[in-house]
Every structure is written in structure tokens, then in C-alpha cells.
Design a protein around this motif. Structure first.
Motif, PDB file in Angstrom:
ATOM      1  N   THR A 158       8.275   8.544  -0.144  1.00  0.00           N
ATOM      2  CA  THR A 158       8.912   9.041   1.078  1.00  0.00           C
ATOM      3  C   THR A 158       9.773   7.973   1.742  1.00  0.00           C
ATOM      4  O   THR A 158      10.884   8.255   2.199  1.00  0.00           O
ATOM      5  N   GLY A 159       9.282   6.746   1.796  1.00  0.00           N
ATOM      6  CA  GLY A 159      10.047   5.671   2.422  1.00  0.00           C
ATOM      7  C   GLY A 159      11.331   5.366   1.694  1.00  0.00           C
ATOM      8  O   GLY A 159      12.375   5.104   2.317  1.00  0.00           O
ATOM      9  N   ILE A 160      11.295   5.401   0.374  1.00  0.00           N
ATOM     10  CA  ILE A 160      12.507   5.139  -0.421  1.00  0.00           C
ATOM     11  C   ILE A 160      13.524   6.256  -0.225  1.00  0.00           C
ATOM     12  O   ILE A 160      14.717   5.996  -0.019  1.00  0.00           O
ATOM     13  N   ILE A 161      13.044   7.498  -0.265  1.00  0.00           N
ATOM     14  CA  ILE A 161      13.951   8.629  -0.082  1.00  0.00           C
ATOM     15  C   ILE A 161      14.501   8.640   1.340  1.00  0.00           C
ATOM     16  O   ILE A 161      15.675   8.945   1.566  1.00  0.00           O
ATOM     17  N   SER A 162      13.677   8.272   2.313  1.00  0.00           N
ATOM     18  CA  SER A 162      14.144   8.179   3.700  1.00  0.00           C
ATOM     19  C   SER A 162      15.267   7.162   3.823  1.00  0.00           C
ATOM     20  O   SER A 162      16.271   7.395   4.509  1.00  0.00           O
ATOM     21  N   GLY A 163      15.107   6.021   3.157  1.00  0.00           N
ATOM     22  CA  GLY A 163      16.152   5.011   3.170  1.00  0.00           C
ATOM     23  C   GLY A 163      17.444   5.523   2.562  1.00  0.00           C
ATOM     24  O   GLY A 163      18.549   5.243   3.070  1.00  0.00           O
TER      25      GLY A 163
END
Length: 252
Positions: A158-163
Motif C-alpha cells: 500500500t505504501g509503495i502504491i500510495s507513493g
């Protein structure tokens, strides 16, 4: 932690905006193409967002950094109203403090009209377009967060996709709305700059977009497990978290 998280995001935004957009900056002078500079700004902010989400601070607080995110999780029953109010206050205070500190450190270059405290204001297409794009990006960001963070395989990403979303939104929506998607982020720049142009857009649109995403998520029978962007069992979770299997106090 929420104050520090948004504060760090604003430090990064302030630094890279000055390097890329201040006319006397060496970086600006060596990269005359405005679209390339916009892409670099997007990359910088996307990497910043990802780093904060996976940092110890982000793992502890959930890395909301955004009142619209926090109150969307209130709507989904994951966060108590009292906690959401504290989150919102400290998100705003952290962002404002960071921008004020950067204005002192960077000085006149940060206050130059080309940087202008990294305030969020509508672009050349006007306020209506800015409002529409802000609702759009907020809706799809929260839709993505709910879809991935509650998926057994995708939750770790989720954090990577959010970035990636932040990077894309800076590039796509920046020229239209200035890219806020976050009332606290707009307040962080508006207060030190004392500039409140089309302020209503950035206070309403993120909530409208994200709460709409929550409504759709529930209608599609989605179930939110935790209010954190990245839940780590090594860090305290204060939320109504399905991973931690908290016992709900009926008196709370």
C-alpha cells in the motif's frame, strides 16, 4: 508522530520546490524544461510519501498525514472521533511548523512568487476544474488504499502504491489544482504565507472524494481491517484493528 510525518512531507515539498522552481537555483537553471521539473517534483514527493509510510513513525501512527483520511476511517468505524480530532490538530500543527521553519532556513527564495511557500492554488483552468480534480484524486487515492490495505497479498504494498499515486498526482493535477488532496497540507502553507486563495476547495474536496470512496467500498461489501496504511505487529495500534483483535469496550 502525525505532526512529524506531515512536517517531514512539507520539509521535502519546500526543499524540492525551491530547488526546482526558484529562478536563481542552480537546479532550475540546469533543467529549463518545466515538465521535466514537474516530473522530478512528483518523483521526490512520491518517494517521500513512501518513505514516511514505512518509517517507524508512519508504522506507529498509521501515516495518515491528512484529516480527510483520518475521518474516512472514522466513517468506517476504525478510528474514534476524539482520536481523529487530535490527529487533525497535530497534522496541521506539524505542517505549519515545518513550513515556518523552512521559510527561515531557505529565506527569500522560499518566499519568491515561483515557490510561494508551496501554497496550493488553482491553476489556469480555474476553481471549478481545481475542485473537480481534487475530488477525483482524493476518491481514487482512498479507493486504492481501502482496496490494497485490506487485501491479504497487497497490503504490504500500500505504501509503495500510495507513493506512485502521489507522484502521478503531482504531475497530472499539480498544474490544475496545485495538488493538495489534504486540508492539513494546504493549511500548512496557507497560514505562514497568509494566502487563502480558493481555500474552500482544499477544505471540502478531499473529504468529499475520500468519504465517497468509503461509501462505495461499503456498498461493494468491503471490510476495513485497520486504519493504518501499513500495519506492523511490532508497533502499537490504537485503532479498532482487526489484525490486533482488540476487544471492543462497550462503555467506550
Amino acid at each position: 508522530m502525525e505532526a512529524i510525518c506531515l512536517g517531514l512531507f512539507m520539509v521535502s515539498a519546500s526543499l524540492f520546490a525551491t530547488l526546482l522552481e526558484y529562478p536563481n537555483s542552480v537546479v532550475h537553471q540546469h533543467i529549463p524544461n518545466s515538465f521535466i521539473r514537474l516530473c522530478l517534483m512528483g518523483l521526490a514527493m512520491g518517494l517521500t510519501a513512501t518513505a514516511i509510510i514505512y518509517s517507524p513513525m508512519g508504522k506507529l501512527s498509521g501515516a495518515h498525514m491528512n484529516p480527510a483520511v483520518t475521518f474516512t476511517f472514522v466513517r468506517l468505524g476504525k478510528v474514534k472521533v476524539a482520536d481523529a480530532l487530535y490527529y487533525t490538530v497535530f497534522q496541521c500543527l506539524g505542517g505549519i511548523a515545518a513550513v515556518m521553519i523552512m521559510s527561515i532556513i531557505i529565506g527569500s527564495a522560499f518566499k519568491d512568487p515561483h515557490v510561494n511557500y508551496v501554497v496550493t492554488v488553482p491553476g489556469k483552468y480555474g476553481e471549478v476544474s481545481a475542485f473537480i480534480i481534487e475530488v477525483f484524486i482524493a476518491f481514487w487515492m482512498m479507493t486504492m488504499v481501502l482496496a490494497t490495505s485490506n487485501h491479504p497479498t497487497l497490503s504490504k504494498y500500500t505504501g509503495i502504491i500510495s507513493g506512485f499515486f502521489v507522484m502521478s498526482y503531482v504531475i497530472l493535477s499539480g498544474p490544475i489544482s496545485g495538488f493538495s488532496m489534504n486540508p492539513a497540507r494546504t493549511i500548512a502553507s496557507a497560514v505562514p504565507a497568509m494566502q487563502y486563495t480558493a481555500f474552500w476547495i482544499y477544505m471540502i474536496a478531499p473529504f468529499l472524494g475520500m468519504l465517497s470512496a468509503a461509501e462505495l467500498f461499503e456498498k461493494l461489501k468491503g471490510k476495513a481491517i485497520c486504519a493504518k496504511f501499513h500495519h506492523s505487529r511490532s508497533y502499537l495500534c490504537i485503532f479498532n484493528c482487526g489484525y490486533c483483535e482488540h476487544k471492543i469496550d462497550p462503555q467506550a
